[in-house]
Design an enzyme around this catalytic site. Sequence first.
Site, PDB file in Angstrom:
ATOM      1  N   HIS A  15      57.621 -26.392  51.069  1.00  0.00           N
ATOM      2  CA  HIS A  15      58.477 -27.300  51.841  1.00  0.00           C
ATOM      3  C   HIS A  15      57.680 -28.282  52.698  1.00  0.00           C
ATOM      4  O   HIS A  15      57.779 -28.285  53.919  1.00  0.00           O
ATOM      5  CB  HIS A  15      59.502 -26.533  52.695  1.00  0.00           C
ATOM      6  CG  HIS A  15      58.998 -25.317  53.422  1.00  0.00           C
ATOM      7  ND1 HIS A  15      57.885 -25.327  54.218  1.00  0.00           N
ATOM      8  CD2 HIS A  15      59.473 -24.059  53.479  1.00  0.00           C
ATOM      9  CE1 HIS A  15      57.706 -24.131  54.728  1.00  0.00           C
ATOM     10  NE2 HIS A  15      58.642 -23.331  54.285  1.00  0.00           N
ATOM     11  N   HIS A  18      65.933 -18.406  49.953  1.00  0.00           N
ATOM     12  CA  HIS A  18      66.254 -17.236  50.780  1.00  0.00           C
ATOM     13  C   HIS A  18      67.607 -16.690  50.343  1.00  0.00           C
ATOM     14  O   HIS A  18      68.624 -17.384  50.450  1.00  0.00           O
ATOM     15  CB  HIS A  18      66.319 -17.625  52.260  1.00  0.00           C
ATOM     16  CG  HIS A  18      65.015 -18.141  52.774  1.00  0.00           C
ATOM     17  ND1 HIS A  18      64.064 -17.322  53.338  1.00  0.00           N
ATOM     18  CD2 HIS A  18      64.488 -19.388  52.787  1.00  0.00           C
ATOM     19  CE1 HIS A  18      63.013 -18.045  53.682  1.00  0.00           C
ATOM     20  NE2 HIS A  18      63.235 -19.308  53.352  1.00  0.00           N
ATOM     21  N   LEU A  19      67.590 -15.445  49.867  1.00  0.00           N
ATOM     22  CA  LEU A  19      68.862 -14.825  49.443  1.00  0.00           C
ATOM     23  C   LEU A  19      69.374 -13.803  50.450  1.00  0.00           C
ATOM     24  O   LEU A  19      70.525 -13.368  50.353  1.00  0.00           O
ATOM     25  CB  LEU A  19      68.701 -14.144  48.079  1.00  0.00           C
ATOM     26  CG  LEU A  19      68.627 -15.053  46.848  1.00  0.00           C
ATOM     27  CD1 LEU A  19      68.414 -14.213  45.586  1.00  0.00           C
ATOM     28  CD2 LEU A  19      69.879 -15.913  46.698  1.00  0.00           C
ATOM     29  N   ARG A  20      68.507 -13.378  51.379  1.00  0.00           N
ATOM     30  CA  ARG A  20      68.901 -12.347  52.363  1.00  0.00           C
ATOM     31  C   ARG A  20      69.306 -11.048  51.668  1.00  0.00           C
ATOM     32  O   ARG A  20      68.863 -10.755  50.578  1.00  0.00           O
ATOM     33  CB  ARG A  20      70.039 -12.836  53.286  1.00  0.00           C
ATOM     34  CG  ARG A  20      69.904 -14.257  53.820  1.00  0.00           C
ATOM     35  CD  ARG A  20      68.683 -14.488  54.659  1.00  0.00           C
ATOM     36  NE  ARG A  20      68.752 -15.775  55.338  1.00  0.00           N
ATOM     37  CZ  ARG A  20      67.690 -16.431  55.781  1.00  0.00           C
ATOM     38  NH1 ARG A  20      66.453 -15.959  55.618  1.00  0.00           N
ATOM     39  NH2 ARG A  20      67.826 -17.575  56.409  1.00  0.00           N
ATOM     40  N   LYS A  60      53.524 -14.536  49.610  1.00  0.00           N
ATOM     41  CA  LYS A  60      53.936 -15.528  50.592  1.00  0.00           C
ATOM     42  C   LYS A  60      53.133 -15.339  51.867  1.00  0.00           C
ATOM     43  O   LYS A  60      53.052 -14.235  52.411  1.00  0.00           O
ATOM     44  CB  LYS A  60      55.426 -15.337  50.902  1.00  0.00           C
ATOM     45  CG  LYS A  60      55.929 -16.170  52.050  1.00  0.00           C
ATOM     46  CD  LYS A  60      56.098 -17.633  51.672  1.00  0.00           C
ATOM     47  CE  LYS A  60      56.474 -18.448  52.901  1.00  0.00           C
ATOM     48  NZ  LYS A  60      57.377 -19.531  52.589  1.00  0.00           N
TER      49      LYS A  60
HETATM   50  C1  NCD Z   1      63.818 -19.963  56.842  1.00  0.00           C
HETATM   51  C2  NCD Z   1      64.725 -18.756  57.065  1.00  0.00           C
HETATM   52  O1  NCD Z   1      65.752 -18.926  57.710  1.00  0.00           O
HETATM   53  O2  NCD Z   1      64.400 -17.677  56.568  1.00  0.00           O
HETATM   54  N1  NCD Z   1      64.225 -21.001  57.730  1.00  0.00           N
HETATM   55  C3  NCD Z   1      63.990 -22.323  57.576  1.00  0.00           C
HETATM   56  O3  NCD Z   1      64.287 -23.105  58.479  1.00  0.00           O
HETATM   57  N2  NCD Z   1      63.447 -22.806  56.479  1.00  0.00           N
HETATM   58  C4  NCD Z   1      62.417 -19.570  57.022  1.00  0.00           C
HETATM   59  C5  NCD Z   1      61.443 -20.557  56.466  1.00  0.00           C
HETATM   60  O4  NCD Z   1      61.329 -20.713  55.253  1.00  0.00           O
HETATM   61  O5  NCD Z   1      60.748 -21.201  57.252  1.00  0.00           O
HETATM   62 ZN    ZN Z   2      61.938 -20.797  53.510  1.00  0.00          ZN
END
Ligand code: NCD
Ligand code: ZN
Length: 346
Positions: free
Chosen positions: A175, A16-18, A100
């Site tokens: 994951h 996640h890079l936001r 996804k």
């Molecule tokens: C991720 C997120 O914050 O975008 N959070 C996490 O706990 N892994 C979302 C995700 O991949 O489930």
């Molecule tokens: Zn994630």
Amino acid sequence: MTQTLTLRRPDDWHLHLRDGAMLQAVLPETARHFARAIIMPNLVPPVVTAADATAYRDRILAALPAGMDFTPLMTLYLTEGTDPADVAAAHEAGLITALKLYPAGATTNSHGGVRDFDKVRGVLELMAERGIPLCIHGEVTTPEVDIFDREAVFIDTVLDPLRRTTPGLRVVMEHITTKQGVEYARAGGADLAATITTHHLIINRNHILVGGIKPHYYCLPVAKREEHRLALRAAATSGDARFFLGTDSAPHPDRLKEHACGCAGCFTATNTMSLLAHVFEEDGALGRLEAFASLNGPAFYRLPPNEARITMTKHAAPVTFPASIPAGDETVTVFDPGYPVHWAVD
Ligand code: NCD
Ligand code: ZN
């Protein structure tokens, strides 16, 4: 005697890079060590179309500091309205690497996810035909199912039927956090793989709940019992090509983690390689770290492994990492394994 380890430059198959200031802050943390990453599309609003993915990729590349070599592998967020023709064109153009699937409501920013799988049948069939991987967040969201059982129930009630009705669909179980996930991935054929995060190799649910609630260990899927962590460790360190690294490094401002309703996500981009070297050494598997972090992922995604190498050194003194990194006006806490770590990337 100093110990060193040289491996092909690793990739992160779930990141996640936001956007905005957060992107600016966290991108160098990954690009320092990783050559490529599968970029999660759960922005607000999500990355749904080829046009969204193009714009997001351009923002990532614009945020990349000069001199850093990093390739974002873009994904589209599968919704019930996803147009198969848009997916086909984006894939042909080399713009996207995967799609996804978030079950609606499963995690951060997943309300636009899929409720009715019949509505995405056309896209799934196209993906099976073209070999485009589907990255799946594997948790059911029905309120009756206990949060610790959501992954195992998803495998039986959603994932397995989905794979049976779409033969040839290439799936990444993202994951995984349970021994059921490990077993299901092991039993699958060449069309199935699973990513494992760094933090799920290190923490179990006690880390979140014992001695006070620890919001920086809360992520989704939530960490499970110790027996599950041990199953993940065995899978990751086995060298089995079906398992590879997807850090799920998921930054949130500390303000929103340390909150009455804290966000899910562990931020591990900064120290992931050090932590993995520690974990693999502890399990007598340092020689298999390269398979997990640098070889198995590209093989599944049908991409060449990176030619560049990184070298890691085991130092006599523990390596120090920042407790948090600044992100605009916010801070983001770096995952703390709770023990000293001696490995660092040179
Ligand atoms: C991720 C997120 O914050 O975008 N959070 C996490 O706990 N892994 C979302 C995700 O991949 O489930
Ligand atoms: Zn994630």
